[in-house]
Scaffold this active site. Sequence first.
Site, PDB file in Angstrom:
ATOM      1  N   CYS A 111      83.189  34.909  49.449  1.00  0.00           N
ATOM      2  CA  CYS A 111      84.146  34.737  48.347  1.00  0.00           C
ATOM      3  C   CYS A 111      84.130  33.274  47.923  1.00  0.00           C
ATOM      4  O   CYS A 111      84.337  32.377  48.747  1.00  0.00           O
ATOM      5  CB  CYS A 111      85.548  35.154  48.791  1.00  0.00           C
ATOM      6  SG  CYS A 111      86.779  35.114  47.480  1.00  0.00           S
ATOM      7  N   TYR A 136      54.632  34.650  49.497  1.00  0.00           N
ATOM      8  CA  TYR A 136      54.251  35.194  48.189  1.00  0.00           C
ATOM      9  C   TYR A 136      52.848  35.776  48.291  1.00  0.00           C
ATOM     10  O   TYR A 136      51.898  35.084  48.660  1.00  0.00           O
ATOM     11  CB  TYR A 136      54.295  34.090  47.132  1.00  0.00           C
ATOM     12  CG  TYR A 136      54.187  34.560  45.707  1.00  0.00           C
ATOM     13  CD1 TYR A 136      55.326  34.693  44.915  1.00  0.00           C
ATOM     14  CD2 TYR A 136      52.955  34.851  45.130  1.00  0.00           C
ATOM     15  CE1 TYR A 136      55.233  35.102  43.583  1.00  0.00           C
ATOM     16  CE2 TYR A 136      52.853  35.263  43.821  1.00  0.00           C
ATOM     17  CZ  TYR A 136      53.991  35.393  43.045  1.00  0.00           C
ATOM     18  OH  TYR A 136      53.910  35.796  41.743  1.00  0.00           O
ATOM     19  N   ALA A 154      58.965  32.488  47.015  1.00  0.00           N
ATOM     20  CA  ALA A 154      57.905  31.706  46.387  1.00  0.00           C
ATOM     21  C   ALA A 154      57.868  30.267  46.881  1.00  0.00           C
ATOM     22  O   ALA A 154      56.864  29.573  46.674  1.00  0.00           O
ATOM     23  CB  ALA A 154      58.080  31.722  44.865  1.00  0.00           C
ATOM     24  N   GLY A 165      65.966  39.448  52.189  1.00  0.00           N
ATOM     25  CA  GLY A 165      67.347  39.267  52.617  1.00  0.00           C
ATOM     26  C   GLY A 165      68.252  38.727  51.538  1.00  0.00           C
ATOM     27  O   GLY A 165      69.445  39.047  51.497  1.00  0.00           O
ATOM     28  N   MET A 166      67.733  37.897  50.664  1.00  0.00           N
ATOM     29  CA  MET A 166      68.530  37.346  49.576  1.00  0.00           C
ATOM     30  C   MET A 166      68.283  38.074  48.258  1.00  0.00           C
ATOM     31  O   MET A 166      69.205  38.380  47.516  1.00  0.00           O
ATOM     32  CB  MET A 166      68.256  35.855  49.429  1.00  0.00           C
ATOM     33  CG  MET A 166      68.674  35.051  50.638  1.00  0.00           C
ATOM     34  SD  MET A 166      68.530  33.283  50.372  1.00  0.00           S
ATOM     35  CE  MET A 166      69.101  32.682  51.965  1.00  0.00           C
ATOM     36  N   GLY A 212      58.158  24.844  55.701  1.00  0.00           N
ATOM     37  CA  GLY A 212      57.268  25.627  54.863  1.00  0.00           C
ATOM     38  C   GLY A 212      57.125  24.983  53.501  1.00  0.00           C
ATOM     39  O   GLY A 212      56.926  23.773  53.379  1.00  0.00           O
ATOM     40  N   ASN A 228      52.902  44.149  42.603  1.00  0.00           N
ATOM     41  CA  ASN A 228      52.832  42.700  42.673  1.00  0.00           C
ATOM     42  C   ASN A 228      53.576  42.098  41.482  1.00  0.00           C
ATOM     43  O   ASN A 228      53.361  42.501  40.336  1.00  0.00           O
ATOM     44  CB  ASN A 228      51.363  42.255  42.661  1.00  0.00           C
ATOM     45  CG  ASN A 228      51.203  40.762  42.834  1.00  0.00           C
ATOM     46  OD1 ASN A 228      51.497  39.993  41.934  1.00  0.00           O
ATOM     47  ND2 ASN A 228      50.724  40.359  44.003  1.00  0.00           N
TER      48      ASN A 228
END
Length: 629
Positions: free
Chosen positions: A446, A305, A298, A208-209, A528, A274
């Site tokens: 923006c 990952y 990561a 997504g990023m 996480g 990978n």
Amino acid sequence: MPESAATPANSQTRVGGETSTNGGTPPPASAPLASPILARGTQPITAQRGTKLRARNWRAEGLLRMFENVLEVGENAAELIVYASLGKAARNWDEACRIVTSLLELDEAETLILQTGAAVGVMSTKRDSPMVLSAVNNTVGNWATSDRFYERYRAGQTIWGGLTAAAWQYIGRQGVLQGTYELLREVLVQHYDATAEGRWMLTAGLGGMGSAQPISARILGLSSLTVEIDQVKIDRALAVGGIDVQAPTLDDALALIEAARAEGIPAAVALHANAAAVFTELASRGVTPDIVTDQTAAHDARYGYVPLEYTLDAWISARETEPERVEALARASMAQQVEAMLTLQERGSVAFENGNNLRVKALEHLGEGETARVNRIPGFMEAYLRPLFARGIGPFRWVCLSGDVDDQLTMDALASSLFPDRPEVAEWLALAGVHVPQQGLPARSCWLGHGERSRLAQAANELVADGRLTAPVLFSRDHLDSAGMTHPRIGTEGMRDGSDGVTDWPLLDAMLLSTAGADLVAIHSGGGGYTGWMQSAGVSIVADGRPETLERLRLALDLDTGLGVIRHAAAGYEEASVAIARGGETGDAPIAALGLAAHSASAGPATPAPEPQALSASSDTDPEGNARA
């Protein structure tokens, strides 16, 4: 004017079918659902469009549409996951449905309380109080470990809200697109005389990023090779034009990059492989990209990952059956990737970490004795973007709740006209109009600063009132903002006063935003692999066209950026002191900062503020030969 936008809340029209009062059971199949979320993942989720209300007011309706929107544009709506493997919009489907039914019934003098993605109460407050207050995964320090997080996560006691997932502020890849653009532009300015022609970037991750990386690079005229192990993510990027071509092999990928360099036309190339394997292979071959970074998930060694030893499918199974082994192997693979990046850096590549804790996870394998060597790879904020944050300039965004692209064009034109002293704003908006694919409700990211955000939002409120915008507009930002986040290896790494890990600022930010009557205020902590590493605050506020909304817009948006400027001035950044002296970017947003001389002295000498630089594309045409806007 949109239907009922400026009328009292108790007279606004409500549409949609009956909903469950307990949030646990959807209405009968024959009844129309008031929100697709109430189908509990059994049907695609699309955010409501148009001007009709389902909730009792536009403030609640706007938040409901954003809840729907983050799932519409997210990675795995069936599991309520928005991005980054674990970033969720709500704790579970029961709670998601309970949140929806609560928003549908919420009066303006009430506040919905969310505790880690669960609706726990509706409190009687005031009409200018927040509609939603949310706190996600905030624990005492001794509980803030990855092991405890995963234990509580499996038990259904917590979630990671990401930065914008559980706060319903994620707008797809565009949310980080301009930030990535600004970052790469600054890399080119500092290292390559602002010239991208003939240069290329090696990176990894098309989530997504990460999917913003090749788009931002291409806008700047920079070719890119992005390694991604999940074919589904590559296919998604190809479908929306974020990637130009997928290479079948590494040799083919390098040939495509070389052809693009020779032709002077940037290419966005993907390779299904990978990351650790490809980075290591390139380092061993002597191939040296101009820029090397990474935007895989990561930060999460278990869910984010894939180690070298696993295929994607085998990893998905193993992370549930042998999580400790998966984490250990992931950290070893990350260490191998970082070693390759260090080798490339020694040969001349510009290397940096792009906000995903890659270095931290590598050091967990290599040992703390390697810290100085690994940290030769700098973090992106300290190296490139902090001067903007010091002025309160950061990733602002707005969402046209109508779903009408014409409203987006109206907003782009408005924002382009309001800031003549910063022509880079209008230039970015023109580029975004050409290069940024639509995702979900029409939205725009923006980078605006102190005074600019409130000026735009108040002007938009007037356009809603007079009907030039067909429905209200919601304003928000990334949590990674001037005051909104503490993360000593991302947004606050290397602060001059040593405040890298101080969480006072985002907590103060959330309190100020609540006093201002922002519509949603959220406080998130890391989960996480980010557990124990971050604290952030988020804000959303709806410009609904009513006169009384103007003051809430001004207060919320100016308090937010004003605190960010104070934070950086206290840390010794001259750019922030200059912003205070001139009243923000607009000159009419005063900041009353106290004790800055003492703070600055303790922080050490400050470097002079650089002159603001306009955004610039390094090519006059896009990859198809069309003129850039």
